[in-house]
Design a protein around this motif. Structure first.
Motif, mmCIF file in Angstrom:
data_model
loop_
_atom_site.group_PDB
_atom_site.id
_atom_site.type_symbol
_atom_site.label_atom_id
_atom_site.label_comp_id
_atom_site.label_asym_id
_atom_site.label_seq_id
_atom_site.Cartn_x
_atom_site.Cartn_y
_atom_site.Cartn_z
ATOM 1 N N MET A 115 0.615 -0.881 -0.404
ATOM 2 C CA MET A 115 0.134 -0.042 0.086
ATOM 3 C C MET A 115 0.997 0.784 0.059
ATOM 4 O O MET A 115 1.999 1.326 0.777
ATOM 5 N N ILE A 116 0.638 2.343 -0.893
ATOM 6 C CA ILE A 116 1.105 3.592 -0.753
ATOM 7 C C ILE A 116 0.125 4.325 -0.122
ATOM 8 O O ILE A 116 -0.960 4.369 -0.105
ATOM 9 N N ILE A 117 0.424 5.071 0.551
ATOM 10 C CA ILE A 117 -0.079 6.392 1.663
ATOM 11 C C ILE A 117 0.085 7.767 1.385
ATOM 12 O O ILE A 117 1.241 7.877 1.726
ATOM 13 N N LEU A 118 -0.415 8.266 0.844
ATOM 14 C CA LEU A 118 -0.044 10.036 1.022
ATOM 15 C C LEU A 118 -0.856 10.562 2.053
ATOM 16 O O LEU A 118 -1.879 10.398 2.516
ATOM 17 N N PHE A 119 -0.208 11.703 3.259
ATOM 18 C CA PHE A 119 -0.675 12.181 4.260
ATOM 19 C C PHE A 119 -0.266 13.601 3.669
ATOM 20 O O PHE A 119 0.309 14.233 2.834
ATOM 21 N N GLN A 120 -1.755 14.534 4.874
ATOM 22 C CA GLN A 120 -1.071 15.461 4.762
ATOM 23 C C GLN A 120 -1.510 16.133 6.618
ATOM 24 O O GLN A 120 -1.705 14.842 7.392
ATOM 25 N N ILE A 121 -0.046 16.852 7.299
ATOM 26 C CA ILE A 121 0.068 16.548 7.999
ATOM 27 C C ILE A 121 0.494 18.468 8.246
ATOM 28 O O ILE A 121 0.525 18.836 7.584
ATOM 29 N N ILE A 122 -0.600 18.104 9.931
ATOM 30 C CA ILE A 122 -0.350 19.805 10.527
ATOM 31 C C ILE A 122 1.493 19.865 11.147
ATOM 32 O O ILE A 122 2.025 19.229 10.867
ATOM 33 N N ALA A 178 -4.227 2.466 12.423
ATOM 34 C CA ALA A 178 -3.036 3.616 12.961
ATOM 35 C C ALA A 178 -2.747 4.233 12.528
ATOM 36 O O ALA A 178 -2.317 4.958 12.957
ATOM 37 N N VAL A 179 -1.948 4.401 11.098
ATOM 38 C CA VAL A 179 -1.447 5.449 10.704
ATOM 39 C C VAL A 179 -2.603 6.940 10.241
ATOM 40 O O VAL A 179 -2.076 8.023 10.773
ATOM 41 N N ARG A 180 -3.813 6.797 10.085
ATOM 42 C CA ARG A 180 -4.813 7.650 9.980
ATOM 43 C C ARG A 180 -4.952 8.443 11.534
ATOM 44 O O ARG A 180 -5.818 9.381 11.669
ATOM 45 N N VAL A 196 -2.113 14.148 11.730
ATOM 46 C CA VAL A 196 -2.650 13.652 10.396
ATOM 47 C C VAL A 196 -4.046 14.454 9.872
ATOM 48 O O VAL A 196 -4.851 14.175 10.948
ATOM 49 N N THR A 197 -4.381 14.988 9.485
ATOM 50 C CA THR A 197 -5.291 15.693 8.864
ATOM 51 C C THR A 197 -6.376 15.101 7.581
ATOM 52 O O THR A 197 -7.235 14.903 7.597
ATOM 53 N N ALA A 198 -4.983 14.247 6.983
ATOM 54 C CA ALA A 198 -6.046 13.533 5.714
ATOM 55 C C ALA A 198 -5.172 12.430 5.171
ATOM 56 O O ALA A 198 -3.645 12.768 5.475
ATOM 57 N N ALA A 199 -4.976 11.764 4.758
ATOM 58 C CA ALA A 199 -4.840 9.889 4.399
ATOM 59 C C ALA A 199 -5.381 10.143 2.989
ATOM 60 O O ALA A 199 -6.525 9.055 3.495
ATOM 61 N N GLU A 200 -4.951 9.843 2.154
ATOM 62 C CA GLU A 200 -4.865 9.015 0.589
ATOM 63 C C GLU A 200 -4.180 7.207 0.652
ATOM 64 O O GLU A 200 -3.282 7.477 0.334
#
Length: 151
Positions: A70-77, A124-126, A131-135
């Motif tokens: 899996m590839i997870i893209l994150f938006q972080i504060i 776990a990662v969300r 973490v404000t968003a994860a795809e």
């Protein structure tokens, strides 16, 4: 160590070692026509300067019990970025964690045993603070992987 700090001999040694990190120094010496002591010195210097990060056995995750990638893209504060990096790096299923520019701050690659494991990693990662968003993208097939650099 930047690319311009590498001379032709360094590059030739690195090319051979990329193909097979277990190649004996004596074989490198023979192929390149330089003394084995020179090869040993150069490799030690390449390690000390950070051009060689380590020596590893490249495993196929699908053949050792991790058929799901899996590839997870994150938006972080922004103020939590370092914290999230450290948490992701500590997860045994994470094999790559990169800092990004653009819409996402981080991309990470994970490997899982089954769909239940995929769900646990995703949850776990969300839930990480910051973490404000994860795809999450599930890899459906490996088309090409190349670990060699064109030096």
């Amino acid at each position: 160590m930047s690319e311009n700090e590498l001379d032709e001999l360094d590059i030739k040694i690195l090319r051979l070692m990329q193909k097979d990190s277990r190649i004996p120094y004596s074989e490198i010496s023979k192929r390149l026509g330089v003394p084995e002591a020179t090869v040993k010195y150069r490799v030690r210097r390449l390690i000390e300067k950070g051009a060689i990060l380590g020596f590893y056995t490249l495993l196929n995750p699908r053949k050792i019990g991790f058929p799901f990638s899996m590839i997870i893209l994150f938006q972080i504060i922004p103020e939590e970025l370092e914290n999230v990096f450290n948490k992701l790096k500590s997860m045994p299923e994470a094999t790559h964690v990169f800092k990004l520019t653009g819409k996402y701050n981080i991309v990470a690659i994970f490997h899982a045993r089954d769909m239940n494991h995929v769900s646990k990693i995703d949850e776990a990662v969300r839930s990480l603070r910051g973490v404000t968003a994860a795809e999450t993208l599930l890899v459906t097939g490996v088309v090409y992987m190349n670990w060699e650099f064109p030096i």
